[in-house]
Design a protein around this motif. Structure first.
Motif, short mmCIF file in Angstrom:
data_model
loop_
_atom_site.label_atom_id
_atom_site.label_comp_id
_atom_site.label_asym_id
_atom_site.label_seq_id
_atom_site.Cartn_x
_atom_site.Cartn_y
_atom_site.Cartn_z
N ALA A 16 0.83 -1.20 0.00
CA ALA A 16 0.00 0.00 0.00
C ALA A 16 0.87 1.26 0.00
O ALA A 16 1.91 1.32 0.67
N ALA A 17 0.39 2.25 -0.74
CA ALA A 17 1.07 3.54 -0.80
C ALA A 17 0.00 4.63 -0.79
O ALA A 17 -1.03 4.53 -1.45
N GLY A 18 0.24 5.69 -0.04
CA GLY A 18 -0.74 6.77 0.02
C GLY A 18 -1.83 6.48 1.03
O GLY A 18 -1.80 5.50 1.78
N ASP A 19 -2.83 7.35 1.02
CA ASP A 19 -3.90 7.27 2.02
C ASP A 19 -5.18 6.64 1.49
O ASP A 19 -6.11 6.40 2.26
N THR A 20 -5.28 6.41 0.19
CA THR A 20 -6.52 5.90 -0.38
C THR A 20 -6.27 4.59 -1.12
O THR A 20 -5.15 4.30 -1.55
N ALA A 21 -7.35 3.82 -1.28
CA ALA A 21 -7.28 2.56 -2.01
C ALA A 21 -7.08 2.84 -3.50
O ALA A 21 -7.41 3.92 -3.99
N PRO A 22 -6.53 1.89 -4.24
CA PRO A 22 -6.30 2.11 -5.67
C PRO A 22 -7.61 2.22 -6.46
O PRO A 22 -8.63 1.66 -6.06
N GLU A 23 -7.57 2.93 -7.54
CA GLU A 23 -8.74 3.06 -8.41
C GLU A 23 -9.09 1.67 -8.97
O GLU A 23 -8.25 0.96 -9.50
N GLY A 24 -10.37 1.29 -8.83
CA GLY A 24 -10.82 0.01 -9.35
C GLY A 24 -10.37 -1.17 -8.50
O GLY A 24 -10.47 -2.32 -8.94
N GLY A 25 -9.88 -0.94 -7.29
CA GLY A 25 -9.44 -2.03 -6.43
C GLY A 25 -9.76 -1.74 -4.97
O GLY A 25 -10.63 -0.92 -4.65
N TYR A 26 -9.05 -2.40 -4.07
CA TYR A 26 -9.29 -2.21 -2.63
C TYR A 26 -7.97 -2.33 -1.88
O TYR A 26 -6.96 -2.79 -2.43
N ARG A 27 -8.00 -1.94 -0.63
CA ARG A 27 -6.82 -2.03 0.22
C ARG A 27 -7.07 -3.07 1.31
O ARG A 27 -8.11 -3.07 1.96
N TRP A 28 -6.08 -3.94 1.49
CA TRP A 28 -6.13 -4.91 2.60
C TRP A 28 -5.09 -4.51 3.63
O TRP A 28 -3.90 -4.39 3.32
N VAL A 29 -5.56 -4.30 4.87
CA VAL A 29 -4.68 -3.93 5.97
C VAL A 29 -4.83 -4.98 7.06
O VAL A 29 -5.95 -5.28 7.50
N HIS A 30 -3.70 -5.55 7.48
CA HIS A 30 -3.70 -6.66 8.44
C HIS A 30 -2.96 -6.24 9.71
O HIS A 30 -1.82 -5.78 9.65
N PHE A 31 -3.65 -6.38 10.88
CA PHE A 31 -3.09 -5.95 12.16
C PHE A 31 -3.02 -7.11 13.15
O PHE A 31 -3.82 -8.06 13.08
N ASP A 32 -2.09 -6.98 14.09
CA ASP A 32 -2.14 -7.76 15.32
C ASP A 32 -2.96 -6.96 16.33
O ASP A 32 -2.88 -5.73 16.37
N LEU A 33 -3.75 -7.67 17.16
CA LEU A 33 -4.62 -6.99 18.11
C LEU A 33 -3.84 -6.12 19.09
O LEU A 33 -4.35 -5.10 19.57
N THR A 34 -2.59 -6.50 19.38
CA THR A 34 -1.79 -5.74 20.35
C THR A 34 -1.05 -4.57 19.71
O THR A 34 -0.32 -3.85 20.41
N ASP A 35 -1.23 -4.35 18.43
CA ASP A 35 -0.54 -3.27 17.72
C ASP A 35 -0.96 -1.92 18.29
O ASP A 35 -2.15 -1.60 18.36
N ALA A 36 0.00 -1.13 18.70
CA ALA A 36 -0.30 0.19 19.28
C ALA A 36 -0.93 1.14 18.27
O ALA A 36 -1.62 2.10 18.65
N ASP A 37 -0.70 0.91 16.97
CA ASP A 37 -1.25 1.79 15.94
C ASP A 37 -2.69 1.44 15.57
O ASP A 37 -3.35 2.19 14.85
N LEU A 38 -3.19 0.29 16.05
CA LEU A 38 -4.52 -0.18 15.64
C LEU A 38 -5.64 0.79 16.05
O LEU A 38 -6.48 1.13 15.21
#
Length: 311
Positions: A16-38
């Motif tokens: 992923a790059a940038g703040d938005t999903a790609p045109e004509g596609g989607y963004r997949w973001v995968h986290f660990d539950l303990t991630d401080a950024d979640l």
């Protein structure tokens, strides 16, 4: 920091790059539950109710529509070294047309495989294809685990043919494993059935067909687990009945022996008292007469027990 983030289109998958999903596609973001950024990411990109579902301390399989997205929880067998397979791992998901957020506590091998494929440019073309692929891989691993358990139960049932075989020491643990897996897979079956019936523009007919197959597989798996639990209960009951039968047979033999020797013990005890007036004290053949009398009494006791059909 995310475990991974990919921008996925029908023809490509890249980090992923940038703040938005790609045109004509989607963004997949995968986290660990303990991630401080979640928490910050969810606050910025996910509605409050789905965000709370993604971070809940305890989950159960579910499939619910919320606005234009789907809240999903699925479970798979634990293939990590930190616990048994029946201690199932959970995947929490928020799915929209442009975003797929997945959160896990323990490592989920099915997601890791999809992550590896995405890093090589190969990923499901749509969010619901992502969900369908993940459900298929989770259920495939569940089915493999249940097949292995079924093979072990077959071996336990074979041991029933030998009445002298001891109770399999692993029976109790295998039965607990089947019960625990059924506990998680029964709600997963219901969640997949509910997902097939959800009225959402995200779900195409092809998606429904694929998910319906996974729901049917979940139904068959739950039925197989219920059958395995019943089969292991039958094995336990057989060994319990054999032990009770052996114990009863031993007690029966001891009772017969006691019934035969009870009058003999009375007579020998009576003639063993050391007081005057006992018959035969001054008769040389009295001891032989007593022995013959004991033999006759033994034969008579056995004949009487057989006549009464006690032996």
């Amino acid at each position: 920091m995310t475990i991974c983030a990919f921008d996925i289109t029908a023809t490509d998958a890249r980090e992923a790059a940038g703040d938005t999903a790609p045109e004509g596609g989607y963004r997949w973001v995968h986290f660990d539950l303990t991630d401080a950024d979640l928490p910050a990411y969810l606050e910025a990109h996910v509605p409050a109710i789905p965000a709370a579902a993604l971070t809940a301390p305890e989950t159960r399989p579910r499939a619910d529509r919320y606005g234009d997205g789907l809240m999903l929880n699925l479970r798979g067998v634990n293939l990590n070294a930190d616990g048994p397979a029946d201690q199932m791992v959970a995947v929490r998901m928020w799915v929209t047309a442009k975003l797929v957020v997945t959160v896990r506590v323990r490592k989920v091998f099915a997601l890791d495989a999809m992550r590896t494929e995405a890093s090589q440019g190969d990923a499901p073309a749509t969010p619901m294809q992502f969900v369908s692929t993940l459900a298929t891989r989770l259920m495939s691993r569940v089915q493999d685990t249940v097949f292995d358990l079924s093979g072990r139960v077959d071996e336990m049932e074979d041991s029933v043919q030998d009445d002298d075989a001891p109770l399999p020491p692993e029976l109790a643990e295998e039965r607990r494993m089947a019960i625990r897996m059924r506990r998680y897979l029964a709600p997963q079956r219901d969640a997949l059935v509910a997902l097939v019936g959800i009225d959402s523009g995200l779900i195409t007919q092809a998606n429904r067909d694929s998910l319906r197959e996974q729901a049917n597989l979940a139904k068959l798996t739950v039925e197989e687990l219920e059958a395995l639990i019943s089969r292991m209960t039958a094995v336990q009951d057989h060994h319990t009945a054999q032990a009770a039968l052996m114990q009863g047979h031993t007690g029966y033999l001891l009772s017969i022996v006691a019934a035969v020797f009870l009058p003999l013990g009375f007579v020998t005890g009576l003639f063993g008292v050391n007081v005057g007036g006992m018959p035969g004290i001054d008769t040389p053949w009295a001891f032989a007469t007593l022995c013959i009398s004991l033999v006759v009494m033994t034969v008579g006791a056995v004949w009487l027990l057989r006549r009464l059909k006690w032996i």
